[in-house]
Write a protein that holds these residues in place. Structure first.
Motif, PDB file in Angstrom:
ATOM      1  N   GLU A 285      -5.810  14.691  -2.396  1.00  0.00           N
ATOM      2  CA  GLU A 285      -6.536  15.516  -3.371  1.00  0.00           C
ATOM      3  C   GLU A 285      -8.027  15.188  -3.394  1.00  0.00           C
ATOM      4  N   GLU A 286      -8.365  13.919  -3.271  1.00  0.00           N
ATOM      5  CA  GLU A 286      -9.764  13.521  -3.421  1.00  0.00           C
ATOM      6  C   GLU A 286     -10.594  13.658  -2.160  1.00  0.00           C
ATOM      7  N   ILE A 287      -9.970  13.562  -0.969  1.00  0.00           N
ATOM      8  CA  ILE A 287     -10.760  13.695   0.262  1.00  0.00           C
ATOM      9  C   ILE A 287     -10.487  15.010   0.988  1.00  0.00           C
ATOM     10  N   GLY A 288      -9.441  15.732   0.578  1.00  0.00           N
ATOM     11  CA  GLY A 288      -9.190  17.056   1.136  1.00  0.00           C
ATOM     12  C   GLY A 288      -8.557  17.080   2.513  1.00  0.00           C
ATOM     13  N   THR A 289      -7.957  15.975   2.937  1.00  0.00           N
ATOM     14  CA  THR A 289      -7.270  15.933   4.223  1.00  0.00           C
ATOM     15  C   THR A 289      -6.151  14.906   4.170  1.00  0.00           C
ATOM     16  N   ALA A 290      -5.171  15.083   5.035  1.00  0.00           N
ATOM     17  CA  ALA A 290      -4.062  14.131   5.137  1.00  0.00           C
ATOM     18  C   ALA A 290      -4.163  13.315   6.427  1.00  0.00           C
ATOM     19  N   LYS A 291      -5.343  13.245   7.008  1.00  0.00           N
ATOM     20  CA  LYS A 291      -5.522  12.527   8.271  1.00  0.00           C
ATOM     21  C   LYS A 291      -5.776  11.039   8.004  1.00  0.00           C
ATOM     22  N   PHE A 292      -4.745  10.391   7.514  1.00  0.00           N
ATOM     23  CA  PHE A 292      -4.802   8.962   7.243  1.00  0.00           C
ATOM     24  C   PHE A 292      -3.395   8.396   7.329  1.00  0.00           C
ATOM     25  N   GLU A 293      -3.333   7.077   7.445  1.00  0.00           N
ATOM     26  CA  GLU A 293      -2.046   6.386   7.496  1.00  0.00           C
ATOM     27  C   GLU A 293      -2.126   5.159   6.592  1.00  0.00           C
ATOM     28  N   ILE A 294      -1.172   5.044   5.674  1.00  0.00           N
ATOM     29  CA  ILE A 294      -1.104   3.859   4.817  1.00  0.00           C
ATOM     30  C   ILE A 294      -0.626   2.688   5.673  1.00  0.00           C
ATOM     31  N   ILE A 295      -1.370   1.601   5.636  1.00  0.00           N
ATOM     32  CA  ILE A 295      -1.054   0.430   6.456  1.00  0.00           C
ATOM     33  C   ILE A 295      -0.339  -0.650   5.640  1.00  0.00           C
ATOM     34  N   LYS A 296      -0.854  -0.942   4.458  1.00  0.00           N
ATOM     35  CA  LYS A 296      -0.236  -1.958   3.608  1.00  0.00           C
ATOM     36  C   LYS A 296      -0.721  -1.806   2.179  1.00  0.00           C
ATOM     37  N   ARG A 297      -0.120  -2.614   1.298  1.00  0.00           N
ATOM     38  CA  ARG A 297      -0.523  -2.606  -0.101  1.00  0.00           C
ATOM     39  C   ARG A 297      -0.747  -4.025  -0.576  1.00  0.00           C
ATOM     40  N   THR A 298      -1.425  -4.137  -1.706  1.00  0.00           N
ATOM     41  CA  THR A 298      -1.661  -5.469  -2.268  1.00  0.00           C
ATOM     42  C   THR A 298      -0.341  -6.087  -2.706  1.00  0.00           C
ATOM     43  N   LYS A 299      -0.330  -7.398  -2.714  1.00  0.00           N
ATOM     44  CA  LYS A 299       0.882  -8.131  -3.099  1.00  0.00           C
ATOM     45  C   LYS A 299       1.048  -8.199  -4.609  1.00  0.00           C
ATOM     46  N   GLN A 300      -0.019  -7.916  -5.326  1.00  0.00           N
ATOM     47  CA  GLN A 300       0.015  -8.021  -6.784  1.00  0.00           C
ATOM     48  C   GLN A 300      -0.648  -6.811  -7.425  1.00  0.00           C
ATOM     49  N   PHE A 301      -0.417  -6.683  -8.721  1.00  0.00           N
ATOM     50  CA  PHE A 301      -1.114  -5.672  -9.509  1.00  0.00           C
ATOM     51  C   PHE A 301      -2.465  -6.222  -9.931  1.00  0.00           C
ATOM     52  N   TYR A 302      -3.420  -5.332 -10.069  1.00  0.00           N
ATOM     53  CA  TYR A 302      -4.737  -5.674 -10.606  1.00  0.00           C
ATOM     54  C   TYR A 302      -4.927  -4.884 -11.893  1.00  0.00           C
TER      55      TYR A 302
END
Length: 152
Positions: A55-72
């Motif tokens: 929604e914010e960048i207007g494209t789906a040309k990306f791949e999620i690689i990893k996430r943080t181990k904790q909440f911030y």
């Protein structure tokens, strides 16, 4: 009782340059941030991250690689202008995701779905930490460090 709003943040990495995407908020000129947004009912944090990024960048040309181990967590400062958030939430509870951009700059369309940003650019993680609003600096430093984009 006010609670922390569930939120997903995204570090969108340009793998060729090592720089990350930041956008200038449409409602606060001169205020830059990385894409982020609320997690809706029955959504996972990862699904919300993908939806918000599209929604914010207007494209789906990306791949999620990893996430943080904790909440911030961060609390909204007193000067925040959004009454919808401030009246219901004390701040945000975030999981952050690292995503690799797989397109070209021309693929961005920040006005395609919703008006979140009026401008965007690629910046080094160090520069992003320098220019980000004060109440998010420590989170950005920690997230960049966890993803190996900044040295401790």
């Amino acid at each position: 009782m006010k609670v922390f709003r569930k939120n997903s943040g995204i570090v969108l990495l340009n793998p060729e340059t090592g720089k990350v995407f930041i956008g200038e908020r449409f409602d606060t000129h001169g205020s830059w941030q990385m894409p982020q947004g609320g997690v809706e009912k029955n959504e996972s944090y990862k699904f919300a991250a993908k939806r918000e990024l599209r929604e914010e960048i207007g494209t789906a040309k990306f791949e999620i690689i990893k996430r943080t181990k904790q909440f911030y967590f961060y609390r909204f400062p007193k000067h925040i202008k959004n009454p919808l958030l401030k009246n219901k939430y004390v701040g945000q509870k975030q999981l952050w995701f690292l995503a690799k951009f797989k397109g070209k700059d021309e693929d961005f369309n920040i006005n395609k779905y919703q008006k979140e940003f009026i401008n965007w650019r690629w910046e080094t993680p160090e520069t992003v930490v320098d220019i980000i609003v004060d109440f998010k600096k420590e989170i950005y430093k920690s997230v960049f460090t966890e993803f190996g984009l900044l040295q401790e």
